[in-house]
Write an enzyme that holds these catalytic residues in place. Structure first.
Site, PDB file in Angstrom:
ATOM      1  N   LYS A   1      -0.001  -9.911  -2.519  1.00 61.25           N
ATOM      2  CA  LYS A   1      -0.299  -8.850  -3.489  1.00 61.25           C
ATOM      3  C   LYS A   1       0.958  -8.041  -3.771  1.00 61.25           C
ATOM      4  O   LYS A   1       1.560  -7.472  -2.862  1.00 61.25           O
ATOM      5  CB  LYS A   1      -1.406  -7.941  -2.959  1.00 61.25           C
ATOM      6  CG  LYS A   1      -1.868  -6.920  -3.991  1.00 61.25           C
ATOM      7  CD  LYS A   1      -3.216  -6.344  -3.610  1.00 61.25           C
ATOM      8  CE  LYS A   1      -3.680  -5.317  -4.616  1.00 61.25           C
ATOM      9  NZ  LYS A   1      -4.991  -4.762  -4.243  1.00 61.25           N
TER      10      LYS A   1
ATOM     11  N   CYS B   1       0.846  -1.188   0.000  1.00 62.62           N
ATOM     12  CA  CYS B   1       0.000   0.000   0.000  1.00 62.62           C
ATOM     13  C   CYS B   1       0.885   1.242   0.000  1.00 62.62           C
ATOM     14  O   CYS B   1       1.690   1.437   0.910  1.00 62.62           O
ATOM     15  CB  CYS B   1      -0.906   0.036   1.225  1.00 62.62           C
ATOM     16  SG  CYS B   1      -1.967   1.481   1.217  1.00 62.62           S
TER      17      CYS B   1
HETATM   18  C1  LIG Z   1      -9.952   3.772  -3.192  1.00 63.56           C
HETATM   19  C2  LIG Z   1      -9.035   2.587  -3.285  1.00 63.56           C
HETATM   20  C3  LIG Z   1      -8.685   1.893  -2.119  1.00 63.56           C
HETATM   21  C4  LIG Z   1      -7.826   0.795  -2.168  1.00 63.56           C
HETATM   22  N1  LIG Z   1      -7.519   0.117  -1.014  1.00 63.56           N
HETATM   23  C5  LIG Z   1      -6.707  -0.985  -1.064  1.00 63.56           C
HETATM   24  C6  LIG Z   1      -6.408  -1.743   0.102  1.00 63.56           C
HETATM   25  O1  LIG Z   1      -6.899  -1.459   1.193  1.00 63.56           O
HETATM   26  N2  LIG Z   1      -5.575  -2.814  -0.004  1.00 63.56           N
HETATM   27  C7  LIG Z   1      -5.028  -3.185  -1.214  1.00 63.56           C
HETATM   28  O2  LIG Z   1      -4.292  -4.164  -1.275  1.00 63.56           O
HETATM   29  N3  LIG Z   1      -5.316  -2.494  -2.333  1.00 63.56           N
HETATM   30  C8  LIG Z   1      -6.130  -1.414  -2.300  1.00 63.56           C
HETATM   31  N4  LIG Z   1      -6.419  -0.725  -3.458  1.00 63.56           N
HETATM   32  C9  LIG Z   1      -5.825  -1.168  -4.742  1.00 63.56           C
HETATM   33  C10 LIG Z   1      -6.807  -2.012  -5.549  1.00 63.56           C
HETATM   34  O3  LIG Z   1      -7.181  -3.174  -4.838  1.00 63.56           O
HETATM   35  C11 LIG Z   1      -6.215  -2.400  -6.916  1.00 63.56           C
HETATM   36  O4  LIG Z   1      -5.038  -3.146  -6.684  1.00 63.56           O
HETATM   37  C12 LIG Z   1      -5.842  -1.211  -7.776  1.00 63.56           C
HETATM   38  O5  LIG Z   1      -6.788  -0.179  -7.613  1.00 63.56           O
HETATM   39  C13 LIG Z   1      -5.725  -1.540  -9.272  1.00 63.56           C
HETATM   40  O6  LIG Z   1      -6.951  -1.963  -9.826  1.00 63.56           O
HETATM   41  P1  LIG Z   1      -7.997  -0.987 -10.585  1.00 63.56           P
HETATM   42  O7  LIG Z   1      -7.237  -0.173 -11.572  1.00 63.56           O
HETATM   43  O8  LIG Z   1      -9.006  -1.895 -11.211  1.00 63.56           O
HETATM   44  O9  LIG Z   1      -8.604  -0.128  -9.528  1.00 63.56           O
HETATM   45  C14 LIG Z   1      -7.287   0.380  -3.426  1.00 63.56           C
HETATM   46  C15 LIG Z   1      -7.635   1.084  -4.585  1.00 63.56           C
HETATM   47  C16 LIG Z   1      -8.500   2.175  -4.533  1.00 63.56           C
HETATM   48  C17 LIG Z   1      -8.848   2.882  -5.804  1.00 63.56           C
END
Ligand SMILES: Cc1cc2nc3c(=O)[nH]c(=O)nc-3n(C[C@H](O)[C@H](O)[C@H](O)COP(=O)(O)O)c2cc1C
Ligand SMILES: Cc1cc2nc3c(=O)[nH]c(=O)nc-3n(C[C@H](O)[C@H](O)[C@H](O)COP(=O)(O)OP(=O)(O)OC[C@H]3O[C@@H](n4cnc5c(N)ncnc54)[C@H](O)[C@@H]3O)c2cc1C
Lengths: 254, 306
Positions: free
Chosen positions: B168, B133
């Site tokens: 991850k 993160c």
């Molecule tokens: C608002 C938000 C909060 C997120 N919180 C977490 C989290 O708590 N833990 C985590 O591993 N990834 C978190 N992510 C990352 C997502 O799980 C994902 O890996 C990343 O957004 C890429 O995918 P996407 O482009 O489809 O959103 C978060 C992403 C967003 C946008």
């Protein structure tokens, strides 16, 4: 009880330039119009634009029979500019109704709004069936165009402007203490700039009148999932403006 | 709503899935927020928001910003803590019949182990270790960029749980392959990628950063090509399954990830734009398989021709 939300392709019935920088948008969205409560909002997606996220706007008015939903918005940046280019017959995707609206349990409600904060108070005034008084503030005469919209819905429309070009010169909070001194109001409903809500909250607590405020925060989903709009509350518990609000009891949040 | 055919059924790290479409941590709440829009049981799994031992209030100030074809977030792992999750949330959401994977974050390998142990309960289908993160200074990113640290975190979790452990991966590294292999060798049952790319945005009227936290994590369509490349590089280098994500919003996007080697895909930011999007993606993948006469999703996975 939470009623379901819907994501609907909503045809634009009218997009009206009300005053410079402010638009009135009416769309056909019967599922949302049927159930929306005053203080709830919708997340509007401007499809076929280069923008990714939806934009939140308060439900200003509905006609459940016609299935229409009206919003008012001010031009701020990219999203509202794109929205203002759309014409009747085009569509936007509306997600709603979202959030937690105003508590309608009041005998002599006083609605207090500034600027675009007046939008959600229209539907609220309508639900109070003529028993509400509205106290509004705006920069100048054009900015209080709202008074005409509230007149048929309220027992009294009180107007202030910063420059005195309409109504009383000053702010709604200048008139509020004398209104509350008369003891005519058992509930305040406030939506407007943060500073206005804070001042109203101070005055309300001085007169021990329960007060609800509607908050604004940047948000992505509007469904309580992304946690963009979390706020601290007096109890220490975190709350989400999109899901637990946008309307809160003032002592909880200010 | 969708009725997925068995073309889409598969098993990943012991998790039996009706479809290979997951939702990404932090973008789908606890699933229940989307119950009006999605048949939650059709999803391969939903991954819960990053959970920590103690509750976290997250970062101050503006937490999201829209950027070209994407968004930045700096939520800062706001969550109610693992005890609250187990006592109050888990019992409430099991009725939806979805596979629940819990994303966890700690500031030491021991903390990851402790979280994995506490979550080794019925109703939890798997654990995802968030070592990447970008929004939390004290935790995460340091682990995610070091192969030895990743290995120690995976071992700590594996030692304390019977559940499948998914690691991850962070995209914010020079070479993802050694980190992926270290996780595999330490016993990870699967890998997921990508987490967000570190980025920032500036308000030129105020000369201030848009985000309260100054920097944040970039997600959405803008990151898809980068994510796809990293999934392809990783899937080639390990034998454990890979869950691909980053900018997926259509079935076509998902199919690219399957061809690159992902055994499942996860949808994040796109849920904010269209809460029904996962159902459309499932339907679209199914139609694609049908039109091409493919009997199972396995016939796509890793079949990129180079
Ligand atoms: C608002 C938000 C909060 C997120 N919180 C977490 C989290 O708590 N833990 C985590 O591993 N990834 C978190 N992510 C990352 C997502 O799980 C994902 O890996 C990343 O957004 C890429 O995918 P996407 O482009 O489809 O959103 C978060 C992403 C967003 C946008
Ligand atoms: C619950 C709620 C109800 C609202 N109701 C109304 C209304 O009835 N009428 C009205 O004119 N405005 C309303 N707003 C504010 C409105 O959402 C913003 O003015 C609008 O999103 C600006 O978008 P933009 O793309 O033009 O601006 P930009 O500055 O280009 O937007 C960039 C990003 O910041 C977000 N953003 C910018 N300002 C705000 C803000 N004040 N609040 C939340 N997000 C913001 C945008 O959504 C977008 O994601 C409401 C906000 C909330 C949270």
């Amino acid at each position: 009880m939470t009623l379901p939300s819907y994501a609907v392709e909503a045809e634009i019935l009218e997009s009206k330039h009300v005053i410079p920088g402010v638009y009135q948008l009416t769309v056909a969205a019967k599922e949302i119009a049927r159930t929306a409560q005053p203080g709830q909002f919708v997340q509007v997606l401007i499809e076929r634009s280069f923008l990714l996220l939806r934009r939140p706007f308060g439900v200003a008015d509905t006609d459940p029979n016609k299935g229409t939903l009206t919003m008012f918005y001010r031009l701020i940046g990219k999203g509202t500019r794109e929205l203002s280019k759309l014409k009747a017959g085009e569509t936007v995707n509306c997600l709603g109704p979202l959030g937690h609206g105003f508590d309608l349990d009041a005998r002599q409600p006083l609605l207090i709004g500034g600027g675009m904060g007046l939008a959600p108070l229209i539907l609220l005034a309508r639900r109070f069936n003529g028993k509400a008084v509205v106290l509004m503030g705006g920069k100048n005469r054009p900015e209080v165009f709202w008074s005409e919209l509230f007149r048929p819905l309220c027992t009294e429309v009180l107007v202030t402007t910063n420059d005195g070009s309409a109504g009383v010169k000053g702010f709604p909070t200048d008139l509020l203490p004398s209104l509350l001194e008369q003891g005519n109001h058992d509930r305040l409903f406030v939506c407007g700039p943060q500073i206005m809500m804070e001042k109203v909250s101070e005055i309300a607590s001085r007169f021990s009148v329960p007060c609800q405020v509607s908050l604004e925060r940047h948000m992505a989903c509007g469904l309580g999932a992304c946690l963009s709009c979390s706020i601290d509350t007096k109890s220490g518990k975190r709350k989400k403006v999109c899901k637990d609000g946008p309307v809160f009891w003032v002592e909880e949040v200010l | 709503m969708t009725t997925a055919t068995n073309r889409l059924e598969s098993t990943l790290a012991g998790i039996r899935m009706k479809t290979p479409v997951w939702t990404a941590s932090g973008t789908f709440g606890f699933g229940e927020e989307f119950a009006d829009f999605v048949d939650l049981a059709q999803l391969g799994a939903i991954v819960v928001k990053g959970t920590t031992l103690a509750p976290r209030r997250g970062n101050d100030g503006v937490r999201i910003a829209e950027t070209p074809a994407g968004m930045l977030n700096s939520i800062g792992l706001e969550n109610p803590g693992v005890d609250f999750f187990l006592a109050d949330i888990l019992p409430r959401i099991t009725s939806y019949g979805m596979n629940l994977v819990v994303n966890i974050s700690g500031s030491s390998a021991e903390e990851f182990g402790e979280l994995a142990a506490r979550l080794d309960v019925p109703g939890v289908a798997g654990i995802e270790l968030n070592v990447s993160c970008p929004n939390v200074k004290d935790a995460g990113i340091l682990f995610g960029t070091s192969a030895t640290a990743v290995a120690s975190v995976v071992r700590a979790a594996k030692d304390r749980t019977q559940k499948p452990v998914i690691l991850k991966l962070s995209p914010n590294v020079t070479d993802i392959v050694p980190i992926a292999q270290a996780a595999e060798n330490a016993g990870a049952d699967a890998l997921s990628l990508i987490n967000t790319l570190t980025g920032m945005a500036i308000d030129i009227h105020t000369w201030r950063p848009v985000l309260g936290n100054i920097t944040g994590g970039l997600s959405g369509p803008a990151v898809k090509p980068v994510a796809l490349r990293l999934v392809w590089q990783t899937a080639k280098a390990v034998r454990i399954p890979v869950i691909g994500m980053g900018g997926i919003r259509t079935a076509e996007d998902a199919i690219e990830f399957f061809l690159a080697g992902a055994s499942a895909v996860s949808v994040g930011t796109a849920n904010f734009v269209d809460p029904t999007v996962t159902m459309k993606i499932i339907e679209g993948i199914d139609t694609y398989l049908e039109e091409r006469g493919l009997r199972n999703i396995q016939e796509l996975i890793g079949h990129l021709k180079t």
